[in-house]
Design a protein around this motif. Structure first.
Motif, PDB file in Angstrom:
ATOM      1  N   TYR A 167       0.826  -1.208   0.000  1.00 14.52           N
ATOM      2  CA  TYR A 167       0.000   0.000   0.000  1.00 14.52           C
ATOM      3  C   TYR A 167       0.859   1.256   0.000  1.00 14.52           C
ATOM      4  O   TYR A 167       1.901   1.314   0.653  1.00 14.52           O
ATOM      5  CB  TYR A 167      -0.919   0.015   1.225  1.00 14.52           C
ATOM      6  N   LEU A 198       1.266   4.150   1.580  1.00  9.42           N
ATOM      7  CA  LEU A 198       0.784   4.750   2.823  1.00  9.42           C
ATOM      8  C   LEU A 198       0.881   6.264   2.849  1.00  9.42           C
ATOM      9  O   LEU A 198       0.083   6.935   3.514  1.00  9.42           O
ATOM     10  CB  LEU A 198       1.553   4.165   4.008  1.00  9.42           C
ATOM     11  N   GLN A 202      -0.028   8.316   0.785  1.00 10.31           N
ATOM     12  CA  GLN A 202      -1.231   8.929   0.247  1.00 10.31           C
ATOM     13  C   GLN A 202      -2.290   9.184   1.319  1.00 10.31           C
ATOM     14  O   GLN A 202      -3.126  10.079   1.175  1.00 10.31           O
ATOM     15  CB  GLN A 202      -1.816   8.063  -0.879  1.00 10.31           C
ATOM     16  N   LEU A 203      -2.254   8.394   2.404  1.00 15.30           N
ATOM     17  CA  LEU A 203      -3.189   8.617   3.506  1.00 15.30           C
ATOM     18  C   LEU A 203      -3.012  10.001   4.128  1.00 15.30           C
ATOM     19  O   LEU A 203      -3.969  10.631   4.573  1.00 15.30           O
ATOM     20  CB  LEU A 203      -2.987   7.566   4.596  1.00 15.30           C
ATOM     21  N   SER A 258      -4.727  14.940   4.377  1.00 17.59           N
ATOM     22  CA  SER A 258      -5.397  14.557   5.630  1.00 17.59           C
ATOM     23  C   SER A 258      -5.520  15.723   6.606  1.00 17.59           C
ATOM     24  O   SER A 258      -6.161  15.596   7.645  1.00 17.59           O
ATOM     25  CB  SER A 258      -4.642  13.417   6.299  1.00 17.59           C
ATOM     26  N   LEU A 281      -4.460  12.776  10.849  1.00 20.58           N
ATOM     27  CA  LEU A 281      -3.981  11.393  10.967  1.00 20.58           C
ATOM     28  C   LEU A 281      -2.551  11.310  11.486  1.00 20.58           C
ATOM     29  O   LEU A 281      -2.126  10.264  11.989  1.00 20.58           O
ATOM     30  CB  LEU A 281      -4.066  10.670   9.616  1.00 20.58           C
ATOM     31  N   MET A 338     -13.126   6.639   5.960  1.00 15.76           N
ATOM     32  CA  MET A 338     -12.219   7.682   6.447  1.00 15.76           C
ATOM     33  C   MET A 338     -12.269   7.771   7.969  1.00 15.76           C
ATOM     34  O   MET A 338     -11.226   7.909   8.628  1.00 15.76           O
ATOM     35  CB  MET A 338     -12.595   9.037   5.839  1.00 15.76           C
ATOM     36  N   PHE A 345     -10.274   4.982   9.449  1.00 18.54           N
ATOM     37  CA  PHE A 345      -8.833   5.274   9.408  1.00 18.54           C
ATOM     38  C   PHE A 345      -8.457   6.205  10.557  1.00 18.54           C
ATOM     39  O   PHE A 345      -7.433   6.020  11.225  1.00 18.54           O
ATOM     40  CB  PHE A 345      -8.452   5.926   8.075  1.00 18.54           C
TER      41      PHE A 345
END
Length: 558
Positions: free
Chosen positions: A285, A287, A289-290, A294, A298, A534, A537
């Motif tokens: 993944y 990551l 991009q999270l 945000s 996060l 979302m 997360f």
């Protein structure tokens, strides 16, 4: 503490005009054009020669240095801003209150970098639009990722809410506290860690100011892949956290494509090192991009790895006038076809925007007054090639009645002066009263319909309704000004503007994020299933919800 804002003024009082262009076969490079001493109006008839003004060096120009856009300019805070919690009737979440022992811990961790002075904190508690205000009592200024880690580990254990803050140039209330959250400023995390002049990959701390990074890169023949009006104050970490778009997304793409890696501190203080410096990495993944977009909910971005393009050797800017928005659109289609790979920006603004920068900033319109204006920037590696393509394009749009007047600049100082007309609209709006700002993306053919519709809807209840933005990527900045904040005016605008945008399958936030002001409107652009994911997360990475609370996502249903 105050940083200077754009207070100096530039004018376009002295022009040198170009020889008239022959429509049919003339192929003269921009550099070969010579000036004459008088001005004349551009003729629209094909049979008549055409003129485009060119900005030429002159000791009479009196150009000013465009000062860095300062966030904490004292003139932006000359009046008290209503507390966000009071204006919006909010209840504080059950976070702990900061104590003297907490302050002592931070002072031991960062001697001399803990701010508790009430007057100094005022600048960090208010957004630069003067639209939202918190009441934080402590500002922390870490210098390293390890210090950020220790801060968040402590705050997580104590259940203390934290508001990450970069340059505080956000427009949706995401960068200032809502209540008394601890402000964690990245201002001192401003070091370039490395730069590879073969690959063009820059690694730097999150608090580096965007314009400073550009100044670092330019002598090395590289540039940052994004450019913003707030570049003199905004931080690269904040840019990434909000997925800022800016003026040249058309050419270099979004941050989601140019950011190669991130180092992020999570809510519990653990350090997530995804600081890759590879263009291609397909292991699991993605990551990072999270955290891009945000908005600090996060994790706190501390270090950025970003791909930087080479500095173009040839840059030209055309500032053109159009008599209708349909001409703006047709010129854009023509522009893409004729300029192709050298096109780096296509911006538009309406005449109401021009009137604001003239009235409040004393800038001067360099072309004939028209309903719309466009800025077209080209950048490439061969000036002769670029100038020839630009000549062909200008001859075509003038002969086709798409453009009624225009000005060209190829010298850096003159280019910056022309860009100021577009980049300083936001600043001019702040002088016009209270500003209701909307950043939406729409199919390009529908963009200005929203402005027209809002003007008709609001009538005299609004002081000004203006539209400008990045036509190249379908991004409209809709702004409504009033003498002061008006709840009735807000109710007339919202949710109508979001419903209108959703109706045409647009996004309610093209590049500014959701922050505090738009979090409850996310469903206009995202399905419930996406919002739920979302929120999951958020719960997984920040189970106590200490990171930038009250922002980005609506509260989970009980």
């Amino acid at each position: 503490m105050a940083v200077s804002s754009l207070v100096q003024r530039c004018s376009f009082w002295h022009f040198w005009t170009l020889p008239r262009l022959k429509i049919r076969c003339q192929r003269r490079a921009l550099s070969g054009w010579t000036g004459v001493t008088h001005q004349y109006q551009l003729k629209k008839e094909v049979a008549e020669p055409l003129k485009i003004q060119m900005l030429m060096p002159s000791k009479h120009w009196g150009f000013c240095h465009l000062a860095k856009r300062g966030l904490h300019a004292t003139q932006l805070h000359h009046q008290e801003v209503m507390l966000t919690s009071e204006r919006y009737g909010l209840q504080r979440l059950p976070f702990a209150y900061i104590s003297s022992s907490d302050v002592s811990f931070f002072e031991q961790l960062m001697p001399g970098r803990v701010v508790t002075d009430v007057d100094e904190l005022k600048f960090f508690n208010v957004d630069w639009l003067k639209s939202v205000r918190g009441c934080s009592k402590v500002l922390l200024k870490p210098q390293t990722t390890q210090e950020v880690s220790k801060i968040l580990r402590y705050c997580n254990e104590r259940n203390l809410a934290v508001n990450p803050q970069g340059g505080n140039t956000g427009l949706v209330g995401g960068s200032v506290p809502v209540f008394d959250e601890i402000i964690l400023s990245t201002a001192l995390m401003n070091q370039v860690i490395s730069f590879d002049n073969v690959s063009g990959i820059l690694v730097c701390q999150a608090g580096c100011i965007l314009e400073n990074l550009n100044q670092y890169l330019e002598p090395l023949d590289f540039i940052m892949p994004l450019d913003l009006g707030a570049k003199g104050s905004c931080h690269i970490g904040g840019n990434v956290a909000t997925n800022a778009g800016g003026l040249r997304l058309l050419r270099y793409g979004s941050l989601r494509g140019t950011v190669l890696g991130l180092e992020v501190v999570l809510a519990d203080g653990s350090i997530l090192n995804c600081l890759a410096s590879l263009r291609k990495d397909n292991t699991g993944y993605d990551l990072k991009q999270l955290f891009i977009g945000s908005e600090g909910t996060l994790g706190v971005i501390t270090t950025v790895s970003i791909f930087c393009p080479q500095k173009p050797k040839s840059v030209n800017l055309a500032f053109l006038a159009c008599s209708s928005f349909s001409q703006v659109l047709r010129t854009f289609t023509t522009c893409k076809g004729m300029l192709g790979e050298i096109l780096s920006a296509y911006e538009f603004m309406d005449n109401d925007c021009m009137k604001l920068v003239e009235r409040h900033l004393k800038l001067t319109n360099p072309v004939a007054e028209s309903p719309f204006y466009i800025l077209i920037e080209t950048s490439g590696s061969n000036s002769g090639h670029d100038e020839e393509k630009l000549n062909h394009f200008l001859e075509h749009v003038m002969a086709s009645d798409l453009v009624v007047d225009g000005t060209l600049a190829s010298e850096d100082k003159k280019i910056k002066a022309l860009w100021a007309l577009r980049e300083r609209i936001t600043e001019a709006l702040t002088h016009d009263g209270f500003v209701f700002k909307y950043d939406v993306s729409l199919p390009v053919e529908r963009i200005y319909d929203l402005v027209t519709d809002m003007r008709a809807r609001l009538g005299r209840s609004a002081k000004n309704v203006v539209g400008y933005g990045h036509l190249g990527d379908g991004n409209l900045h809709l702004n409504v000004t009033a003498e002061s904040y008006s709840h009735s005016l807000l109710e007339a605008i919202e949710p109508y503007v979001y419903e209108w945008t959703s109706q045409y399958h647009g996004s309610i936030s093209a590049e500014h994020g959701l922050g505090f002001k738009k979090k409850h409107c996310i469903h206009y652009s995202k399905p419930q299933e996406a919002v739920l994911l979302m929120q999951q997360f958020k719960t997984m990475l920040d189970p106590k919800g200490i990171l930038n609370p009250y922002k980005t996502l609506p509260a989970k249903a009980a």
